[in-house]
Write an enzyme that holds these catalytic residues in place. Sequence first.
Site, mmCIF file in Angstrom:
data_model
loop_
_atom_site.group_PDB
_atom_site.id
_atom_site.type_symbol
_atom_site.label_atom_id
_atom_site.label_comp_id
_atom_site.label_asym_id
_atom_site.label_seq_id
_atom_site.Cartn_x
_atom_site.Cartn_y
_atom_site.Cartn_z
ATOM 1 N N CYS A 1 -23.212 -6.290 -29.240
ATOM 2 C CA CYS A 1 -24.266 -5.966 -28.278
ATOM 3 C C CYS A 1 -25.278 -7.095 -28.323
ATOM 4 O O CYS A 1 -25.888 -7.340 -29.370
ATOM 5 C CB CYS A 1 -24.924 -4.635 -28.620
ATOM 6 N N CYS B 1 -28.529 -5.317 -20.661
ATOM 7 C CA CYS B 1 -27.331 -5.430 -21.505
ATOM 8 C C CYS B 1 -27.113 -6.913 -21.768
ATOM 9 O O CYS B 1 -26.814 -7.669 -20.848
ATOM 10 C CB CYS B 1 -26.121 -4.824 -20.806
#
Length: 263
Positions: A68, A201
């Site tokens: 991530c 993101c």
Amino acid sequence: MNGAGNDFILIDNRTRSILLSKEQVQRLCHRQRGIGADGLLLLETNLTGKADWSWKFYNSDGEMAEMCGNGARCFAAFIRKVIHCSSPTSIETLAGVIHASFDGDDVTIALTEPERLALHQQISLLASNLTYHFLNTGVPHTVVFVDDADQAMVHEIGRQIRNHDVFSPGGTNVDFVQILRPGLIRVRTYERGVEGETLACGTGVAAAAIVTALVQKVTPPISVQVQGGETLSVDFTQTDVASVHNVLLTGPATFVFTGEITI
């Protein structure tokens, strides 16, 4: 913490005494019954010798994920705060070792090498066919260009693509990209594991920037506006028409609050 609106719970687990079940992670990330977050990260000592630190990263559904980007930037800032150190550091993830450096409140992450690039692909959805581009920037991302990000059907189309047979069994994240001008794009992301839109993101921002550069013939760095309102920067080296290396993601990583919770 939050990185451009993508929010995370971070826990110091250098003693490796904390073991969380899928249900406990879900509860902690629940926005009504827990702290509330897109994901949860555990800071752990590295036992392989490949990096300075290790993490366990969970999406809010309780499943462990490979990588991530915004979480990594927050994680690096968390290391800096816990260890009282501002030197560059490295983190071993399931996607490989990533490196982090600091410039004031901004954190730069050197992502793992992109993989599985596929441009100008076609997919059949319930109502139409769609052109997409695919790239794994630590986790899989499907990039779709749209004329207006505000009008993009992020939940409806994102859910269809995320669960499409083409991307089985693991699924994919889906990034809806609007080109604002050369070198500046806007991105909205339907995130796998959260099963909805997130305010940002990091790996999606990187995938969107790389695909934009390759398809639109734009020279990096690329500035990326995310749904949370912040702007991130993506830089990389392009060695030929479809080969990208040394991907750098830069942006803020902010502490929101600290506390204790009983689980």
